[in-house]
Design an enzyme around this catalytic site. Structure first.
Site, PDB file in Angstrom:
ATOM      1  N   SER A 183       0.658  -1.329   0.080  1.00  0.00           N
ATOM      2  CA  SER A 183      -0.009  -0.023   0.247  1.00  0.00           C
ATOM      3  C   SER A 183       0.752   1.153   0.006  1.00  0.00           C
ATOM      4  CB  SER A 183      -0.857   0.136   1.260  1.00  0.00           C
ATOM      5  OG  SER A 183      -1.401   1.444   1.388  1.00  0.00           O
ATOM      6  N   ASP A 189      -5.460   3.138  -1.495  1.00  0.00           N
ATOM      7  CA  ASP A 189      -6.287   3.422  -0.272  1.00  0.00           C
ATOM      8  C   ASP A 189      -6.988   4.754  -0.716  1.00  0.00           C
ATOM      9  OD1 ASP A 189      -6.129   1.418   1.712  1.00  0.00           O
ATOM     10  OD2 ASP A 189      -3.964   2.016   1.695  1.00  0.00           O
ATOM     11  N   HIS A 207      -8.926   0.095  -2.652  1.00  0.00           N
ATOM     12  CA  HIS A 207      -9.802   0.083  -1.407  1.00  0.00           C
ATOM     13  C   HIS A 207     -10.454   1.219  -1.298  1.00  0.00           C
ATOM     14  CE1 HIS A 207      -9.222  -0.686   3.325  1.00  0.00           C
ATOM     15  NE2 HIS A 207     -10.458  -0.444   2.949  1.00  0.00           N
ATOM     16  N   MET A 226     -10.501  -6.247   7.724  1.00  0.00           N
ATOM     17  CA  MET A 226      -9.740  -5.180   7.999  1.00  0.00           C
ATOM     18  C   MET A 226      -9.003  -5.605   9.670  1.00  0.00           C
ATOM     19  SD  MET A 226      -9.619  -2.846   5.936  1.00  0.00           S
ATOM     20  CE  MET A 226      -8.449  -1.761   6.756  1.00  0.00           C
ATOM     21  N   MET A 241     -12.602   3.333   0.801  1.00  0.00           N
ATOM     22  CA  MET A 241     -12.852   4.141   2.250  1.00  0.00           C
ATOM     23  C   MET A 241     -13.656   5.394   2.108  1.00  0.00           C
ATOM     24  SD  MET A 241      -9.795   2.929   4.366  1.00  0.00           S
ATOM     25  CE  MET A 241      -8.653   2.963   2.950  1.00  0.00           C
ATOM     26  N   ASP A 271      -5.859  -6.624   5.504  1.00  0.00           N
ATOM     27  CA  ASP A 271      -5.173  -5.376   5.497  1.00  0.00           C
ATOM     28  C   ASP A 271      -5.187  -4.717   7.142  1.00  0.00           C
ATOM     29  OD1 ASP A 271      -4.662  -2.622   4.804  1.00  0.00           O
ATOM     30  OD2 ASP A 271      -6.545  -2.097   3.688  1.00  0.00           O
ATOM     31  N   MET A 303      -9.426   7.448   0.493  1.00  0.00           N
ATOM     32  CA  MET A 303     -10.132   7.863   1.820  1.00  0.00           C
ATOM     33  C   MET A 303     -10.857   9.352   1.300  1.00  0.00           C
ATOM     34  SD  MET A 303      -7.553   7.088   4.704  1.00  0.00           S
ATOM     35  CE  MET A 303      -6.540   5.752   4.766  1.00  0.00           C
ATOM     36  N   HIS A 358      -1.764  -2.046  -3.650  1.00  0.00           N
ATOM     37  CA  HIS A 358      -3.187  -1.731  -3.062  1.00  0.00           C
ATOM     38  C   HIS A 358      -3.083  -0.248  -2.750  1.00  0.00           C
ATOM     39  CE1 HIS A 358      -5.985  -2.631  -0.164  1.00  0.00           C
ATOM     40  NE2 HIS A 358      -5.512  -1.467   0.835  1.00  0.00           N
TER      41      HIS A 358
END
Ligand code: DX5
Ligand code: ZN
Length: 220
Positions: free
Chosen positions: A9, A36, A67, A137, A69, A175, A38, A34
């Site tokens: 990540s 992320d 991912h 998670m 979020m 993760d 957000m 990966h």
């Protein structure tokens, strides 16, 4: 023993030289990247969106594991139609999870359902047949560099058993807080993919050294 896929990540990478950091992961033997996303609402931080992912798509051929979020993740999926290989959405913000997983698959992507540490496995039970991946998670999401909550590995084992009992093909991805000291345990619990953020991108060692050490510790 099946190969354990390592998915760095970029959250703790140097964003000033992000393209090089991503190339280092690929050259160092990463299997997946990966990413992320957000939104400052589902989690407190804001990271990046489709524009950055499009930029990185040009610098590596690693598969992209996205991912999300974010709240209302279903509204963002189309923006990653040309870049992501897997799109993971959280159960906690997906009242119509099966429709969302279906929409991801209709784009030709692998569909992942993510579950937070505080959410019971029962919440995803009905989605297991429709998922290509379950992302467990092992930290409360929002930041890199946190310690794994050890009890969550027991949850991974329970989800593994549910998948096996149902004959479902979904992979399990872990993760949060994966390190040299616990990566083998992650594989034993039933994961086939592990996200490695601060254990790959840190000031102590190079990306390639870190990936090699994680691989050796995993033993597969
Ligand atoms: C956190 C992210 C993780 C993070 C993991 O909310 O979902 O992917 O980058 O970082 P580490 O591996 O440092 O826990
Ligand atoms: Zn993540």
């Amino acid at each position: 023993m099946a190969h354990l896929k390592i998915a760095p990540s970029i959250l703790t990478a140097d964003f000033g030289r992000l393209a090089d950091e991503v190339r280092a992961a690929e050259a160092g033997g990463a299997d997946i990247l990966h990413l992320d996303v957000m939104d400052g609402r589902f989690v407190p931080n804001i990271t990046f969106g489709a524009l950055l992912v499009e930029t990185l798509r040009k610098v590596t051929s690693l598969p992209f594991d996205l991912h999300l979020m974010t709240v209302e993740p279903e509204r963002l999926i189309d923006q990653f139609a040309d870049t992501a290989d897997t799109i993971n959405v959280h159960i906690e913000v997906s009242p119509h999870i099966n429709r969302t997983l279906d929409a991801i698959r209709k784009l030709g992507k692998r569909a992942g359902v993510c579950i937070n540490p505080g959410t019971s496995v029962a919440a995803i039970e009905e989605s297991l047949p429709d998922a290509d991946q379950v992302m467990v998670m092992t930290i409360n999401p929002g930041w890199g560099g946190q310690q794994m909550i050890p009890r969550q590995l027991e949850k991974v084992a329970r989800i593994r058993a549910m998948l096996d009992a149902g004959g479902y093909g979904a992979e399990i991805e872990i993760d949060g807080g994966v390190k040299v000291g616990n990566i083998a345990e992650c594989a034993r619990a039933g994961a086939s993919v592990v996200v490695c953020g601060s254990s790959v991108y840190n000031a102590q060692k190079s990306v390639a050294e870190n990936i090699a050490e994680l691989r050796a510790a995993a033993g597969r």
